[in-house]
Motif scaffolding. Sequence first.
Motif, PDB file in Angstrom:
ATOM      1  N   GLN A   1      20.966 106.634 125.755  1.00 22.18           N
ATOM      2  CA  GLN A   1      20.589 108.089 125.790  1.00 22.18           C
ATOM      3  C   GLN A   1      20.993 108.922 126.798  1.00 22.18           C
ATOM      4  O   GLN A   1      21.893 109.672 126.720  1.00 22.18           O
ATOM      5  CB  GLN A   1      18.768 107.780 125.535  1.00 22.18           C
ATOM      6  CG  GLN A   1      18.059 109.328 125.573  1.00 22.18           C
ATOM      7  CD  GLN A   1      16.603 109.406 125.271  1.00 22.18           C
ATOM      8  OE1 GLN A   1      16.509 109.476 124.049  1.00 22.18           O
ATOM      9  NE2 GLN A   1      15.970 108.932 126.095  1.00 22.18           N
TER      10      GLN A   1
ATOM     11  N   PRO B   1      20.352 108.698 120.152  1.00 21.93           N
ATOM     12  CA  PRO B   1      19.343 109.672 119.152  1.00 21.93           C
ATOM     13  C   PRO B   1      20.068 110.337 118.517  1.00 21.93           C
ATOM     14  O   PRO B   1      21.249 110.970 118.830  1.00 21.93           O
ATOM     15  CB  PRO B   1      18.716 110.371 120.374  1.00 21.93           C
ATOM     16  CG  PRO B   1      18.909 109.607 121.798  1.00 21.93           C
ATOM     17  CD  PRO B   1      20.063 108.870 121.571  1.00 21.93           C
TER      18      PRO B   1
ATOM     19  N   TRP C   1      14.255 112.950 120.944  1.00 19.22           N
ATOM     20  CA  TRP C   1      14.837 112.118 121.807  1.00 19.22           C
ATOM     21  C   TRP C   1      13.907 110.898 121.808  1.00 19.22           C
ATOM     22  O   TRP C   1      12.863 110.758 121.382  1.00 19.22           O
ATOM     23  CB  TRP C   1      15.050 112.361 123.419  1.00 19.22           C
ATOM     24  CG  TRP C   1      16.644 113.222 123.402  1.00 19.22           C
ATOM     25  CD1 TRP C   1      17.002 114.026 122.533  1.00 19.22           C
ATOM     26  CD2 TRP C   1      17.334 113.045 124.500  1.00 19.22           C
ATOM     27  NE1 TRP C   1      18.186 114.374 122.610  1.00 19.22           N
ATOM     28  CE2 TRP C   1      18.355 113.913 124.244  1.00 19.22           C
ATOM     29  CE3 TRP C   1      17.251 112.279 125.776  1.00 19.22           C
ATOM     30  CZ2 TRP C   1      19.586 114.157 125.012  1.00 19.22           C
ATOM     31  CZ3 TRP C   1      18.370 112.781 126.720  1.00 19.22           C
ATOM     32  CH2 TRP C   1      19.556 113.515 126.399  1.00 19.22           C
TER      33      TRP C   1
ATOM     34  N   SER D   1      12.576 103.889 120.932  1.00 22.60           N
ATOM     35  CA  SER D   1      13.984 103.790 120.833  1.00 22.60           C
ATOM     36  C   SER D   1      14.555 102.779 119.761  1.00 22.60           C
ATOM     37  O   SER D   1      15.624 102.523 119.009  1.00 22.60           O
ATOM     38  CB  SER D   1      14.699 103.436 122.059  1.00 22.60           C
ATOM     39  OG  SER D   1      14.474 102.223 122.688  1.00 22.60           O
TER      40      SER D   1
ATOM     41  N   GLN E   1      13.171 104.298 116.347  1.00 21.91           N
ATOM     42  CA  GLN E   1      14.259 105.239 115.417  1.00 21.91           C
ATOM     43  C   GLN E   1      15.290 104.550 115.099  1.00 21.91           C
ATOM     44  O   GLN E   1      16.232 105.137 114.421  1.00 21.91           O
ATOM     45  CB  GLN E   1      14.531 106.249 116.800  1.00 21.91           C
ATOM     46  CG  GLN E   1      13.266 107.139 117.002  1.00 21.91           C
ATOM     47  CD  GLN E   1      13.878 108.449 117.581  1.00 21.91           C
ATOM     48  OE1 GLN E   1      15.101 109.026 117.241  1.00 21.91           O
ATOM     49  NE2 GLN E   1      13.097 108.883 118.414  1.00 21.91           N
TER      50      GLN E   1
END
Length: 371
Positions: free
Chosen positions: A58, A88, A97, A104, A107
Motif C-alpha cells: 500500500q 488497493p 484504501w 487488506s 479486499q
Amino acid sequence: MKAIGIILAGGNSEMRMGELTAYRAAAAMPVGASYRAIDFPLSSMTASGIGKIAVITQYNSRSLHDHLVSSKWWDLGRKKGGLFVLSPYTSKDNSSWFRGTADSIYQNISFLERSNEPYVAISSGDAVYKMNYKDIIAYHKEKGADITIVYKRMDRSVLYKYGVMQMDEDGRIFDFEEKPLDPQSDCASLGVYIIGRELLIDLLENAESEGRYDLVRDIIVRLRRRLKIYGYEFNGYWSSVGSGTEDYYRTNMDFLNKDIRDMFTKQAPYIDTKPKDEPPVKYNINAEVSDSVIGSGAIINGKVDHSVIFRRVFVGDRAVIKNSILMEGCYIGDDCVIENAILDKNVTVTAGKKVSGADGAPFVLSKNTVI
C-alpha cells in the motif's frame, strides 16, 4: 506444501522510521549490503515449499514493486501458484484504501477463495529471519489449532513494541495484549501466523460485516478465548527493521557478526534476492577496511570500519567511515568523516565534511541530500 503465503507489506512506518520510509515501504528497506527486508519472509516461505504467495502492498510501494517485478529470483515463476503483488484498487463497489491488516486481506479475498490449499501462512514483510514453515504447520496440525502464532522470548524492555502472549502448559494462548505497558509475559508475537484457509475467510467476512479491520485487535485479541489459538516458540535469529530507526541500524550491524551473516549467506536454505549486475568491490591502494560488509560496485579509497556499505558507494581519499550504514549510490568526498550515521540512497557528502551521530542513536541523512 499444502499452504499459501500472505506477506503484509503495506503498513505506514513513517511515524517510527521517519525519513527512511518517506519514499519506500518498510518491507523494501535495504539490509545487509545486498538484501531487502521482504527477501527474508519470501525466501523462508519458498524454502518451506510454499509456492503461491501474495504480497500485499500500500504505502510508498513503488520501490517494493520494482524489487518484485520478476518472481523468478524466489523460484516463484511457475504456471501453478507463483507470486502475486496485491494493492488497493478502485472499483464501483470499493474505493477505499486498506483500513487495517484484516481489511487488506479481505479486499483481496478472491486470492483465498481461488486457492485450494487448506492452510495460510501470514507474515509481516519487514522482519529479518529464516524460518521453517513446515515445522510450524506440523505443530499447528498436531495441536488441532485454529490459529498458531509464532513467538519469541524477548527482554522485557522491548516488549512494549510487540503483542505479548500468555499460554497454559499445553501452549494454548489464554491472553494476548497488544503493545502493553506492563507485560505479564516475555513471549512476543513475531507477526507470523498459521490459520486454516476456510476459517480465515469466515473470520474476515464476519469482521468486515461488523466494521472491524485489524487482524490482531479485531480477530486474535477479540476471539482469543473462543478459538483454539496456540503459540509456537521460535529460537532463531529474528529482528524487525520497521519498528524504529535504532532497530533498523542494529539489524544491519548484526550482519557484521559472522555467525549471523553466515546463517543467511552460507547455510542452506539461502536468502534469495533480485540480483544487481555490478562489478566487484574495488579497493584502491590506500583503502583500509575492517569488520565491514561492502556491496558490489563500491569503490573504496579511505578507511571503513564496522560499517555496512551498499552497492555503488564511493569513498574518497582519507575519508573515514565508522559505525555507519551507507545505502546505494552514496558519494563520500575526500577527507570526510562519517560516524554513527545512516546515509540514505544517493547522499552526497562533499570534501572535508563531517557527519556524526551518537552511539546507538545514528544521525540520518535523507535520500538525495547534498552536504
